[in-house]
Design an enzyme around this catalytic site. Structure first.
Site, short mmCIF file in Angstrom:
data_model
loop_
_atom_site.label_atom_id
_atom_site.label_comp_id
_atom_site.label_asym_id
_atom_site.label_seq_id
_atom_site.Cartn_x
_atom_site.Cartn_y
_atom_site.Cartn_z
N GLU A 72 0.84 -1.21 0.00
CA GLU A 72 0.00 0.00 0.00
C GLU A 72 0.87 1.25 0.00
O GLU A 72 1.91 1.30 0.66
CB GLU A 72 -0.90 -0.01 1.23
N ASP A 79 0.00 5.45 0.42
CA ASP A 79 -1.12 6.31 0.81
C ASP A 79 -0.83 7.80 0.76
O ASP A 79 0.22 8.25 1.22
CB ASP A 79 -1.52 6.04 2.28
N GLU A 114 -3.34 10.30 2.69
CA GLU A 114 -4.56 10.41 3.48
C GLU A 114 -4.68 11.84 3.99
O GLU A 114 -3.77 12.35 4.65
CB GLU A 114 -4.54 9.43 4.66
N GLN A 170 -1.26 12.85 5.46
CA GLN A 170 -0.42 11.77 5.95
C GLN A 170 -0.03 10.89 4.77
O GLN A 170 -0.87 10.55 3.93
CB GLN A 170 -1.17 10.94 6.99
N THR A 171 1.25 10.52 4.67
CA THR A 171 1.68 9.53 3.69
C THR A 171 2.13 8.28 4.44
O THR A 171 2.60 8.36 5.56
CB THR A 171 2.85 10.05 2.82
N ASN A 172 1.96 7.15 3.77
CA ASN A 172 2.34 5.90 4.41
C ASN A 172 2.75 4.88 3.36
O ASN A 172 2.31 4.95 2.21
CB ASN A 172 1.19 5.35 5.26
N GLY A 176 4.67 0.31 10.12
CA GLY A 176 4.20 1.70 10.07
C GLY A 176 5.29 2.65 9.61
O GLY A 176 6.30 2.82 10.29
N ARG A 177 5.10 3.27 8.47
CA ARG A 177 6.07 4.24 7.95
C ARG A 177 5.37 5.57 7.66
O ARG A 177 5.50 6.16 6.60
CB ARG A 177 6.74 3.68 6.70
N GLU A 178 4.64 6.06 8.65
CA GLU A 178 3.84 7.27 8.47
C GLU A 178 4.69 8.53 8.53
O GLU A 178 5.67 8.61 9.27
CB GLU A 178 2.75 7.39 9.55
N TRP A 190 -10.35 8.04 14.86
CA TRP A 190 -8.90 8.24 14.94
C TRP A 190 -8.39 9.49 14.22
O TRP A 190 -7.32 10.00 14.56
CB TRP A 190 -8.17 7.03 14.35
N GLY A 227 -6.92 11.98 17.59
CA GLY A 227 -7.12 10.63 18.12
C GLY A 227 -8.56 10.27 18.39
O GLY A 227 -8.85 9.40 19.21
#
Length: 333
Positions: A107, A109, A111, A124-126, A136-138, A202, A206
């Site tokens: 994936e 992303d 977002e 946000q990129t991931n 997780g590479r956010e 979220w 949060g």
């Protein structure tokens, strides 16, 4: 003389593609490359055939998906996000093969995370490879402009050894494949998606601020759609495109020219608010693909000394799950 002209033309094309610019790549109509995914009447194709409105209301969100799978390429869209109170709203432009590889999907992303009135959207990129969702590479950023006032271009370049995210043709993030990443680097064919949905649990602080349907419908507009990559046969999993220098699906090189790299460094130093590479709570040492920048590290440490200074170890990452309804029909307006 003819050979010299052809060589000059090829060099110019390569330089254009090296910069990751979508200016010289063909823009397609929606029906040429995409199909409705879910949302029924909440997905509307305008009369020009090239602009799509996706909306979220109390009934449903909406989304669309590419008709083909792609193994590498340059994928882009101009997006105008909803305005006013958008807390809990998530707009996503991303690549994934989760429908085919549930246990080991890849994936990439973009977002876009909504906010309360007076607070700006965040992006946000991931990156996930081979089902590495626990890794997780956010990264998260402010944009430096109001993305609800006008269209802005968001692009993903994916090659066999590099991934670059762009905003308005400026690279904002680069991931180079390393041997230590192994299967964590996306390597299987993916579809391209665009969705709008309720991420109240979220997306904003949060889950502190939720979607308020008093302000619905929330409408995200997509235009200037670019699908420039190597399409893959979904059954045989083999590329349909040629790889020669004259191929129409020639993939940009991923070379970031000095001027572009300077713009990327400026963006990251001023607008990045989170990077997993500097998260001392999650990782005692940066993952292998991280290129640590002392200025980025210091700025983030001042921004959040607990996360980026490693003072306490009590936070746990949480990955949200997407769910899509069955494919629906779009309306034309």
């Amino acid at each position: 003389m003819v050979d010299s002209c052809l060589l000059l033309l090829l060099v110019c094309c390569v330089l254009g593609l090296a910069s990751g610019s979508s200016k010289d790549l063909p823009v397609i109509s929606f029906d040429e490359g995409y199909s409705p995914l879910f949302g029924d009447s909440n997905l509307a194709i305008l009369k020009d055939g090239k602009t799509v409105h996706m909306s979220l209301d109390e009934r449903t969100g909406s989304g669309f998906i590419s008709q083909d799978l792609y193994l590498h390429g340059f994928f882009s869209a101009s997006i105008k996000l909803p305005a006013d109170y958008t807390a809990g709203v998530v707009v996503a432009f991303y690549m994934s093969n989760a429908d085919m590889f549930e246990a080991n999907h890849d994936e990439l992303d973009f977002e876009f995370l909504g906010n309360i009135r007076g607070k700006e959207w965040r992006v946000q990129t991931n990156v996930y490879g081979n089902g590495s969702t626990k890794m997780g590479r956010e990264e998260r950023y402010h944009l430096g402009f109001d993305p609800s006032e006008d269209f802005h271009q968001y692009s993903i370049l994916w090659t066999d050894n590099q991934i670059i995210f762009y905003v308005d043709n400026v690279p904002i993030r680069e991931i180079k494949r390393t041997e230590a990443m192994g299967g964590d680097f996306p390597s299987k064919p993916m579809s391209i998606y665009a969705t709008i949905w309720d991420g109240s649990e979220w997306a904003t602080n949060g889950g502190r601020y939720r979607v308020n349907y008093k302000y619905a419908p929330y409408v995200a507009e997509f235009s200037d759609l670019v699908l420039h990559g190597c399409a893959v046969d979904p059954i045989e999993q083999t590329p349909k495109c040629e790889n020669g220098p004259t191929s129409k699906a020639i993939i940009p090189t991923g070379i970031i020219l000095p001027e572009q790299r300077s713009k990327m460094e400026k963006f990251r130093k001023t607008l990045m608010t989170y990077s997993y590479c500097y998260d001392r709570v999650r990782y005692t040492a940066p993952p292998s693909e991280c290129v640590v920048n002392a200025q980025e590290a210091e700025r983030l440490r001042r921004f959040d000394p607990v996360t980026f200074g490693g003072r306490h170890h009590h936070r746990h990452a949480k990955r949200h799950q997407r769910t899509h309804s069955t494919q629906g029909e779009a309306t034309t307006i």
